[in-house]
Write an enzyme that holds these catalytic residues in place. Sequence first.
Site, PDB file in Angstrom:
ATOM      1  N   HIS A  85       0.838  -1.203   0.000  1.00  0.00           N
ATOM      2  CA  HIS A  85       0.000   0.000   0.000  1.00  0.00           C
ATOM      3  C   HIS A  85       0.876   1.256   0.000  1.00  0.00           C
ATOM      4  O   HIS A  85       0.590   2.221  -0.721  1.00  0.00           O
ATOM      5  CB  HIS A  85      -0.915  -0.029   1.225  1.00  0.00           C
ATOM      6  CG  HIS A  85      -1.863   1.110   1.318  1.00  0.00           C
ATOM      7  ND1 HIS A  85      -2.856   1.337   0.395  1.00  0.00           N
ATOM      8  CD2 HIS A  85      -1.975   2.092   2.247  1.00  0.00           C
ATOM      9  CE1 HIS A  85      -3.545   2.405   0.750  1.00  0.00           C
ATOM     10  NE2 HIS A  85      -3.027   2.894   1.868  1.00  0.00           N
ATOM     11  N   ASP A  88       2.312   1.769  -3.384  1.00  0.00           N
ATOM     12  CA  ASP A  88       1.254   2.248  -4.272  1.00  0.00           C
ATOM     13  C   ASP A  88       1.034   3.748  -4.077  1.00  0.00           C
ATOM     14  O   ASP A  88       0.935   4.497  -5.054  1.00  0.00           O
ATOM     15  CB  ASP A  88      -0.027   1.464  -3.990  1.00  0.00           C
ATOM     16  CG  ASP A  88      -1.142   1.784  -4.956  1.00  0.00           C
ATOM     17  OD1 ASP A  88      -0.871   1.855  -6.173  1.00  0.00           O
ATOM     18  OD2 ASP A  88      -2.288   1.943  -4.499  1.00  0.00           O
TER      19      ASP A  88
END
Length: 116
Positions: A85, A88
């Site tokens: 995450h 990202d």
Amino acid sequence: MTDKYENPTSDDYMGVVMGIIMSGGNAKGLAFQAIQQAKAGEFAEAESSLNEASEQLREAHDVQTDLLTRLAQGEKIGWNLYMVHAQDHLMNAITFKDLAVEVVGQEQRLQALENK
């Protein structure tokens, strides 16, 4: 070898992950601010916001580079969904900032043409 990168559930590791997420989020927010400033004709402010965004991205990228270097040197680096995450967030922020640079430039060009 440091424990903070090996154990993906440690507080130190999560601190690194959260640092990447926060830097990415800050950079994206600054890039969006730069677009808004450019639309208002505040080009010096927009440039300043883009520079601040670049600094936030540099800080996060330095952490990412350190992790990749350690991994390449054979250190065990733990991975979890939080790290994915974080990566990202970082990549989205980099892309958004790159596009913001283009939008600010186009806004400068547009306003210059309108003022002729």
